[in-house]
Write an enzyme that holds these catalytic residues in place. Structure first.
Site, PDB file in Angstrom:
ATOM      1  N   SER A  56      54.510  32.834  37.398  1.00  0.00           N
ATOM      2  CA  SER A  56      53.758  33.774  36.566  1.00  0.00           C
ATOM      3  C   SER A  56      52.258  33.505  36.690  1.00  0.00           C
ATOM      4  CB  SER A  56      54.249  33.681  35.121  1.00  0.00           C
ATOM      5  OG  SER A  56      53.718  34.717  34.334  1.00  0.00           O
ATOM      6  N   ASP A 103      30.130  38.835  32.448  1.00  0.00           N
ATOM      7  CA  ASP A 103      29.653  38.101  33.625  1.00  0.00           C
ATOM      8  C   ASP A 103      30.650  37.036  34.086  1.00  0.00           C
ATOM      9  OD1 ASP A 103      29.326  36.468  31.427  1.00  0.00           O
ATOM     10  OD2 ASP A 103      27.309  35.768  31.976  1.00  0.00           O
ATOM     11  N   HIS A 157      61.585  38.217  35.112  1.00  0.00           N
ATOM     12  CA  HIS A 157      60.353  37.456  35.295  1.00  0.00           C
ATOM     13  C   HIS A 157      60.580  35.944  35.297  1.00  0.00           C
ATOM     14  CE1 HIS A 157      56.026  36.791  35.182  1.00  0.00           C
ATOM     15  NE2 HIS A 157      56.171  36.009  34.134  1.00  0.00           N
TER      16      HIS A 157
END
Length: 429
Positions: free
Chosen positions: A143, A352, A405
């Site tokens: 993951s 940023d 998953h």
């Protein structure tokens, strides 16, 4: 610092490293990073290469194995396994409202900017320099751990012999908004599967949602149970055996008493065990930032949700679970997140963030990579994973619908064995 012990028939060595919080200021504030080394009894005296495991998340410590099984059993045949507690998790200077309450919100946010994948990889390289400075090692990421693998390939391929990824190939370029647009569609599909499979589940969850809307119900950790919180159980319907656990929980949610319908105390206790937001705050604080490159998330999941009104529960509408989305209301409803609300907003507004990936570097990657891509994965968009796979040199993948998953948790020995064979061009055993 290290210490040795034996458990589950395995030799375990506990390592603790003092590393810079900010690698631009190596002599500045230091944090502790913990890693547990495992070796099988028959290999204790052998000089074996390392396989480093990067846990999913972000914000979760490495697994604490209780037995020699799953992918660890396969790995220990030829590796020493290093289970890394990523900075801020487990025993690695864990982040919580308690650990941050001595500084103000602006300082909290600035501190937390050092807990993304870039510094996790810097930590790993610093540890390699101490444990095996003249050797490359292998890495495995599940993951978010797969995101870390891509970052390792991008930033420090010289330290790697080979790499493995399960359920975690990120987009290299897409904005968080695009990721969540795809994810909401996947969550819709998982909801459809869930409610089709468990024919009375919609009735059960609707009754419960209506009850908590009209009554003040407190979960075991003290918070008021809301419909939004109930929807978070959807984190589990994208996992192997997760739909069953959710359904069994719903079956026991409401009980009849002399005072009328009440929420079962058993439900209220088990509900808390299904969610990790109070205990693992990095997940809520930094989850959206794992997609950010020179842009702000601005609470992406919350904004994109406006395109999917099906998830906004109202009486008379079908109830839908959400998935791996983080919302600003977490920091108003979860007790241990409330003190971090302002810091969370500052992180969501941060525009940023550094670039995570260099496309040219990854296109010319020479480290062998084998990845398992799960076509039915609710958490990682298959098409974006395939898109990235084409852009990374020496990456081979196994596309399968066999697993959800968390497949490596359920059938890890087979999955890792297959990936090792794929990476090395061997016949499957």
């Amino acid at each position: 610092m290290k210490s040795d012990l034996t458990f589950a028939g395995l030799k375990a060595i506990k390592h603790s490293f003092s590393l810079p919080l900010d690698y631009a200021k190596p002599e500045g504030e230091q944090i502790k990073v913990f890693a547990r080394e495992l070796v099988s009894p028959e290999n204790q005296g052998k000089s074996l290469p390392y396989l480093v495991f990067f846990q999913g998340g972000p914000g979760f410590g490495a697994i604490r194995p209780a037995a020699n099984g799953g992918w660890i059993k396969r790995a220990l045949k030829e590796f020493r396994v290093l289970l890394l507690d990523q900075r801020g998790t487990g025993l690695s200077s864990p982040v919580s409202y308690l650990s941050l309450n001595h500084i103000n919100s602006e300082e909290q946010a600035q501190y937390l900017t050092h807990f993304r994948a870039d510094n996790i990889i810097r930590d790993a390289e610093a540890i390699r320099a101490q444990l095996c400075p003249n050797e490359k090692w292998s890495i495995l990421g599940q993951s978010f751990g797969g995101f870390c693998v891509l970052k390792y390939l991008n930033d420090a391929p010289h330290g790697l012999k080979e790499a493995y990824i399960t359920g975690g190939i990120p987009s290299l370029t897409r904005h968080a908004d695009e990721v969540y647009q795809a994810t909401y569609k996947r969550v819709l599909a998982k909801n459809q599967d869930f409610f089709k499979r468990f024919s009375d589940a919609q009735t059960l969850i609707t009754r419960l949602a209506e009850h908590v809307s009209k009554h003040e119900v407190r979960i075991a950790t003290g918070e008021r149970l809301t419909v939004e919180m109930l929807q978070l159980l959807g984190l589990n319907i994208g996992m192997e055996q997760g739909p069953e656990s959710v359904y069994y929980l719903l079956e026991q949610a409401l009980i009849e008493t002399e005072s009328g319908t009440q929420v079962n105390p058993l439900f209220l206790a088990q509900f808390c065990q299904q969610l990790d937001f109070n205990t693992n705050p990095i997940f809520a604080l930094l989850h959206e930032s794992i997609y950010c490159q020179s842009s702000a998330s601005n609470w992406s999941a919350q904004r994109v949700r406006s395109q999917f009104n099906q998830f906004n529960y109202e009486a008379g509408k079908p109830f839908l679970f959400t998935g791996e989305m983080v919302y600003p209301w977490f920091f108003e409803q979860f007790t241990n997140l409330k003190p971090l609300k302002h810091a969370a907003n500052l992180l969501a507004e941060k525009s940023d963030w550094s670039q995570l990936y260099d496309l040219d570097t990854l296109a010319h990657n020479q480290v062998p990579v084998a990845a398992a891509i799960y076509s039915e994965d609710m958490f990682v968009e298959m098409n974006y994973s395939l898109e990235t796979a084409k852009r990374v040199g020496e990456l081979k993948y196994w596309l399968t619908s066999e697993y959800e998953h968390n497949g490596i948790r359920m059938d890890g020995e087979h999955i890792l064995d297959r990936l090792i064979a794929l990476n090395r061009g061997e016949q499957l055993r």
